[in-house]
Design a protein around this motif. Structure first.
Motif, PDB file in Angstrom:
ATOM      1  N   ASN B 290     -44.889 -34.414  60.078  1.00 36.55           N
ATOM      2  CA  ASN B 290     -45.114 -33.994  61.404  1.00 36.55           C
ATOM      3  C   ASN B 290     -45.894 -32.821  61.266  1.00 36.55           C
ATOM      4  O   ASN B 290     -45.420 -31.557  61.367  1.00 36.55           O
ATOM      5  CB  ASN B 290     -43.830 -33.965  62.095  1.00 36.55           C
ATOM      6  CG  ASN B 290     -44.110 -33.836  63.686  1.00 36.55           C
ATOM      7  OD1 ASN B 290     -45.122 -33.189  63.951  1.00 36.55           O
ATOM      8  ND2 ASN B 290     -42.978 -33.767  64.470  1.00 36.55           N
ATOM      9  N   SER B 292     -46.969 -31.188  63.986  1.00 35.56           N
ATOM     10  CA  SER B 292     -46.930 -30.241  65.251  1.00 35.56           C
ATOM     11  C   SER B 292     -45.829 -29.391  64.982  1.00 35.56           C
ATOM     12  O   SER B 292     -45.443 -28.611  66.084  1.00 35.56           O
ATOM     13  CB  SER B 292     -46.910 -31.231  66.355  1.00 35.56           C
ATOM     14  OG  SER B 292     -45.643 -31.932  66.532  1.00 35.56           O
ATOM     15  N   ARG B 293     -45.056 -29.453  64.134  1.00 32.69           N
ATOM     16  CA  ARG B 293     -43.809 -28.527  63.985  1.00 32.69           C
ATOM     17  C   ARG B 293     -43.449 -28.093  62.646  1.00 32.69           C
ATOM     18  O   ARG B 293     -44.045 -28.444  61.651  1.00 32.69           O
ATOM     19  CB  ARG B 293     -42.398 -29.432  64.509  1.00 32.69           C
ATOM     20  CG  ARG B 293     -42.376 -29.919  65.635  1.00 32.69           C
ATOM     21  CD  ARG B 293     -41.542 -31.047  65.955  1.00 32.69           C
ATOM     22  NE  ARG B 293     -39.985 -30.597  65.605  1.00 32.69           N
ATOM     23  CZ  ARG B 293     -38.996 -30.412  66.236  1.00 32.69           C
ATOM     24  NH1 ARG B 293     -39.374 -30.711  67.561  1.00 32.69           N
ATOM     25  NH2 ARG B 293     -37.836 -30.225  65.963  1.00 32.69           N
ATOM     26  N   ALA B 294     -42.763 -26.782  62.774  1.00 27.53           N
ATOM     27  CA  ALA B 294     -42.645 -26.277  61.637  1.00 27.53           C
ATOM     28  C   ALA B 294     -41.644 -27.144  60.710  1.00 27.53           C
ATOM     29  O   ALA B 294     -40.613 -27.675  61.340  1.00 27.53           O
ATOM     30  CB  ALA B 294     -42.087 -24.734  61.624  1.00 27.53           C
ATOM     31  N   ASP B 297     -46.222 -27.890  59.692  1.00 26.66           N
ATOM     32  CA  ASP B 297     -47.334 -27.354  60.348  1.00 26.66           C
ATOM     33  C   ASP B 297     -48.396 -26.578  59.316  1.00 26.66           C
ATOM     34  O   ASP B 297     -49.598 -26.399  59.541  1.00 26.66           O
ATOM     35  CB  ASP B 297     -47.254 -26.599  61.564  1.00 26.66           C
ATOM     36  CG  ASP B 297     -46.320 -25.491  61.563  1.00 26.66           C
ATOM     37  OD1 ASP B 297     -45.605 -25.309  60.178  1.00 26.66           O
ATOM     38  OD2 ASP B 297     -46.332 -24.601  62.340  1.00 26.66           O
ATOM     39  N   ASN B 420     -40.935 -36.381  69.996  1.00 31.79           N
ATOM     40  CA  ASN B 420     -41.213 -35.308  68.874  1.00 31.79           C
ATOM     41  C   ASN B 420     -40.158 -34.487  68.533  1.00 31.79           C
ATOM     42  O   ASN B 420     -40.093 -33.241  68.481  1.00 31.79           O
ATOM     43  CB  ASN B 420     -42.213 -34.369  69.435  1.00 31.79           C
ATOM     44  CG  ASN B 420     -43.010 -33.625  68.340  1.00 31.79           C
ATOM     45  OD1 ASN B 420     -42.810 -33.713  67.107  1.00 31.79           O
ATOM     46  ND2 ASN B 420     -43.868 -32.689  68.720  1.00 31.79           N
ATOM     47  N   GLN B 421     -39.048 -35.153  67.963  1.00 28.99           N
ATOM     48  CA  GLN B 421     -37.930 -34.394  67.627  1.00 28.99           C
ATOM     49  C   GLN B 421     -37.660 -34.955  66.288  1.00 28.99           C
ATOM     50  O   GLN B 421     -36.587 -35.316  65.713  1.00 28.99           O
ATOM     51  CB  GLN B 421     -36.634 -34.705  68.370  1.00 28.99           C
ATOM     52  CG  GLN B 421     -36.650 -34.301  69.748  1.00 28.99           C
ATOM     53  CD  GLN B 421     -35.393 -34.850  70.454  1.00 28.99           C
ATOM     54  OE1 GLN B 421     -34.464 -34.118  70.256  1.00 28.99           O
ATOM     55  NE2 GLN B 421     -35.349 -35.748  71.476  1.00 28.99           N
ATOM     56  N   GLU B 423     -39.193 -33.962  61.688  1.00 24.10           N
ATOM     57  CA  GLU B 423     -40.290 -33.387  60.814  1.00 24.10           C
ATOM     58  C   GLU B 423     -40.916 -34.541  59.992  1.00 24.10           C
ATOM     59  O   GLU B 423     -41.994 -34.292  59.412  1.00 24.10           O
ATOM     60  CB  GLU B 423     -39.815 -32.268  60.225  1.00 24.10           C
ATOM     61  CG  GLU B 423     -39.683 -30.963  60.752  1.00 24.10           C
ATOM     62  CD  GLU B 423     -38.533 -30.948  61.979  1.00 24.10           C
ATOM     63  OE1 GLU B 423     -38.880 -30.795  63.040  1.00 24.10           O
ATOM     64  OE2 GLU B 423     -37.257 -31.111  61.528  1.00 24.10           O
ATOM     65  N   ARG B 458     -48.908 -36.708  64.088  1.00 27.21           N
ATOM     66  CA  ARG B 458     -49.443 -36.182  65.208  1.00 27.21           C
ATOM     67  C   ARG B 458     -50.693 -35.132  64.969  1.00 27.21           C
ATOM     68  O   ARG B 458     -51.100 -34.246  65.523  1.00 27.21           O
ATOM     69  CB  ARG B 458     -48.547 -35.373  65.878  1.00 27.21           C
ATOM     70  CG  ARG B 458     -46.928 -36.070  66.235  1.00 27.21           C
ATOM     71  CD  ARG B 458     -45.980 -35.205  66.885  1.00 27.21           C
ATOM     72  NE  ARG B 458     -45.070 -36.028  67.289  1.00 27.21           N
ATOM     73  CZ  ARG B 458     -45.132 -36.608  68.853  1.00 27.21           C
ATOM     74  NH1 ARG B 458     -45.948 -35.946  69.658  1.00 27.21           N
ATOM     75  NH2 ARG B 458     -44.073 -37.507  69.068  1.00 27.21           N
TER      76      ARG B 458
END
Lengths: 308, 535
Positions: B290, B292-294, B297, B420-421, B423, B458
């Protein structure tokens, strides 16, 4: 209207309540039926929207609930989301294998249960009692998938006495034992305690004093009087089996209502879940009513009480 | 009393005799010309090729239907129901010359009208197509040029269409049968032109197919041109793995679908069984990270994760050499596969550590890296193959990742992905079309609340979207291959998809059976050429 008729009519409010509950629960639990149905398939958003429309999922919840009740009252429980067939047809198809397994399991349970229970009950606290009760514990506590796999390994793969899968009556033997051992366990324990109690009753002492053979005393006098509590348990277990035995069905590759319900819940096939719940509720109430009638056969005093 | 005792005795003797009688199931398995397949599912609902999206249902469909163009397992094309085909230079229409000697199982003739009916009904919303409609893509209409000649028109260039017409989903159905039985009825009793005709379906137990005695239009790559040697096929549903293996060993079935790796190895080592391992075409089994998230990213963290895992060893440990490590987004058996991906992300723990150091993640006291007080943690809701998830977790841990694996049900996974929960998440996809890449990588496929889609990394970049569009709309096969190679390279450069291992179909069958062949995509097994030696 007779007693039985009143019991059957009593089903209706019970079904109404369970229906509404199921409807609400299915709305609350996460998951979109269309996604679950497609289960990770490259369907475009247009395909998904189209499916939602076809299933009527784009209508407000209240409207869906209302139209569901109206149609259900007319005897139309709807079509399955997944197979698009009338759910009543689908249940009717899977009912026969389910009943076969329920009856087979009940027969095995009854035979083993009575034998273990009676032998344990007539000599309480002896080594015979301990052995019988240990066996009963094994039946109750071992998971049916394990018993099923062991039976398959020994009688299907190694000895090759009976088929593992298939449609013949011989393919019913192993699954019936798997289900029956569980029933036998609980049944034997109840029979044992009832027999112990009955053996201390005056009528048993009288029967013995008359010089009747021991087996006749046990089977005709003690067992018959001891049967009411175990029969109640048997009724409950039979009602559960009529709803399907999902683990046993899976292990022996049998069709049945248990598998059908699990699949329906996992794919949120709402019409099918609702119809199965109706069926299960009705089966439960009817079987309990039948058990009440059986009480009268076992013990005529029950019949007299109802008559007065 | 006496009579009732006699009844009991009689019943007892009868049931003993019954027990001693040879079992029906095994007798059926030994009947010389009946082939019994054990399928790993029991939830089939339709055998209408236009509707299905299930590999289980297609295992029946592949025996009952033919396609206009027939492909073998390697992608070699042969005339099927069409004897010739020609793509227009602008790739917007495809002309088919059809066979004139083919009959459906219901006796009606196969002709241009049947092709038009099938394709038109696929795009009709009332059919509820779940797979075929997306495969047809920019389908416009079918023009009838003669009783045995059609031209299929597309709204946009569709160079992949020739391959598409080999798909099971685009099998030609009998219009008469569909009209007579209705859509739901046809799904329960399909009528095609294939080497076997549908006989019956006892739900949750088995499907029975009988040989089509008139079959005389086998593809050129087939070793048998006439009807099959097998008289009857029993497609038995045995969803439980252990039961399927036991039924195979007890001789109740001849072929078992998707057996556990350990059993497949044991059975094939015994010499009495043969294993057929097919590498499925489509997306490799892999993890989408993912972006869009640390922490994913940061491309260095994604690269570090990929270098930290020894894929060949993981595949060897979990699958005893039956399944191989994957290196690219597409499986090697997919048309347009780019072998350059095999150079990416070799196992290199030192490099993984260096990348993480450079990205500012320092090793903490408990072996988990930290940055600005935050641990290097990634939440991994895992729906498929929990053993692989745990192997990834322990490998990544050695360079300082804390991968939090949770085994979830499909419903829970869908919720997490849509909101979006997460990684990372694993995906797999069987498809014969490299265009499948648009599904997990196009920005229009990023999941959103209420809309379940598959771009779980994403990634949202018009440049990548443009590459996908150009590749899927290429006008010539050569251009298409080239553009798909560029696309695969771009995906690898971005380090958004971590290929783990090939998706394989593992089938084991008794040594008595020969002549089995995978259908294209290496997932379904064709029975037309099968032979059964006597026991």
């Amino acid at each position: 209207m007779g007693y039985f008729g009143r019991r059957i009519l009593g089903v209706i409010p019970v079904i109404m309540v369970t229906w509404s509950l199921v409807f609400v629960v299915l709305q609350i639990i996460p998951g979109d039926p269309v996604n679950l149905m497609l289960a990770g398939v490259p369907a475009s958003e247009e395909v998904r929207e189209r499916e939602r429309e076809r299933l009527g999922l784009n209508k407000p919840v209240i409207e869906r609930y209302g139209s569901f009740l109206v149609r259900a009252a007319q005897g139309d429980l709807g079509d399955s989301f997944r197979s698009r067939r009338p759910v009543t047809d689908m249940i009717a198809e899977q009912m026969w294998p389910t009943i076969q397994l329920a009856v087979g399991g009940l027969a095995v349970g009854l035979v083993f249960g009575v034998i273990l229970g009676v032998f344990a009950g007539i000599r309480p606290n002896s080594w015979v009692d301990s052995c019988c009760m240990a066996l009963a514990m094994v039946g109750v506590s071992l998971p049916s998938f394990w018993i099923g796999m062991m039976l398959i390994y020994v009688f299907g793969t190694v000895l090759m006495w009976v088929p593992i899968t298939g449609r013949g009556l011989d393919a019913l033997i192993l699954p019936s034992i798997t289900v029956g051992l569980f029933i036998a366990g609980g049944f034997a324990r109840l029979i044992r305690s009832s027999i112990i109690e009955a053996m201390n009753q005056d009528y048993v002492r009288t029967a013995r004093a008359k010089g009747l053979p021991r087996w006749k005393v046990v089977l005709k006098h003690a067992l018959r009087n001891a049967l009411i509590p175990p029969v109640t348990l048997l009724g409950i277990q039979f009602a559960l089996l009529i709803g399907g035995a999902v683990v046993t069905e899976n292990v022996f590759a049998r069709p049945g209502l248990g598998t059908m319900l699990v699949d329906a819940v996992l794919t949120k096939d709402m019409p099918l879940v609702q119809a199965l719940i109706v069926y299960k509720t009705a089966a439960y109430v009817i079987i309990n009513a039948v058990i009440d009638l059986i009480y009268g056969v076992i013990d005529p005093r029950v019949r007299l009480e109802q008559a007065t | 009393m006496i009579s009732s005792r006699r009844t009991v005795l009689k019943a007892g003797t009868a049931s003993l005799a019954f027990l001693a009688a040879p079992s029906i199931a095994r007798a059926q398995a030994n009947a010389s010309n009946t082939l019994i397949w054990a399928d790993d599912s029991n939830s089939d609902v339709t055998y209408d090729p236009r509707v299905t999206q299930s590999r289980h249902e297609e295992q029946v469909i592949v025996q009952v239907f033919d396609q206009l163009i027939m492909s073998d397992e390697t992608g070699k094309l042969s005339p099927g129901l069409a004897t010739a085909w020609e793509m227009s230079p602008d790739a917007t229409s495809l002309r088919f010359t059809l066979r004139n000697d083919v009959k459906f199982h219901d006796g009606t003739p196969f002709n241009a009208e049947a092709v038009r009916f099938t394709l038109d009904s696929i795009v009709d919303p009332a059919t509820g197509s779940q797979g075929a409609v997306d495969m047809l893509g920019p389908y416009d209409k079918t023009e009838i040029l003669g009783p045995h000649e059609v031209r299929v028109h597309f709204k946009a260039p569709n160079a992949g269409a020739i391959d598409t017409f080999t798909e099971n989903e685009l099998s030609i159905v009998s219009p008469t049968a569909v009209q007579k039985l209705g859509r739901t009825g046809f799904a329960q009793a399909p009528v095609g032109t294939g080497p076997f005709r549908f006989v019956s379906w006892e739900r949750g137990r088995e499907v029975i197919l009988d040989r089509n005695p008139d079959y005389a239009w086998a593809p050129t790559w087939s070793t048998i041109q006439g009807p099959s040697n097998v008289q009857r096929i029993v497609h038995r549903f045995i969803p439980n793995n252990a039961t399927r293996v036991a039924a195979l060993e007890a001789g109740e079935v001849h072929i078992g679908d998707i057996l556990p790796a350990l059993d497949t190895k044991r059975l094939s080592d015994s010499g009495r069984y043969r294993a057929m391992i097919g590498v499925a075409a489509g997306l490799s089994f892999g993890a989408l990270l993912n972006t869009s998230r640390a922490p994913f990213d940061d491309i260095r963290v994604r690269q570090a994760f990929m270098h930290a895992i020894d894929r060949p060893r993981l595949a060897q440990n979990l699958y005893f050499g039956l399944i191989k490590a994957a290196y690219g987004p597409l499986a090697p058996s997919t048309p347009g596969y780019w072998s350059g991906a095999e150079q990416y992300f070799p196992f290199d723990r030192a490099r993984a550590n260096k990348l993480l150091d450079d990205a500012g993640w320092t090793m903490g006291p408990n072996g988990i890296r930290v940055k600005n007080g935050q641990p290097l943690r990634a939440y991994f809701p895992s729906l498929l193959l929990p053993d692989v998830a745990v192997a990834l977790q322990s490998e990544a841990r050695r360079v300082g990742f804390d991968i939090a694996v949770e085994n979830v049900l499909k419903q829970r996974q869908d919720e997490l992905l849509m909101t979006n929960q997460y990684e990372m998440a694993v995906i797999r996809w069987v498809s014969n079309d490299p265009g499948v890449l648009r599904i997990p990588f196009h920005s229009s496929n990023i999941p959103e609340p209420g809309k379940f889609k598959f771009n779980w990394s994403r990634v949202n970049d018009p440049a990548l979207d443009g590459l996908i569009a150009r590749a899927t709309q290429a006008k010539t096969p050569a251009e298409r291959t080239e553009l798909f190679a560029v696309l695969q390279k771009d995906i690898m450069d971005r380090a958004i998809f971590f290929p783990i291992h090939d998706q394989v179909q593992t089938v084991a069958h008794t040594a008595r059976v020969s002549g089995l062949r995978y259908a294209r995509g290496n997932w379904q097994v064709r029975f037309h050429e099968a032979r059964l030696a006597t026991a």
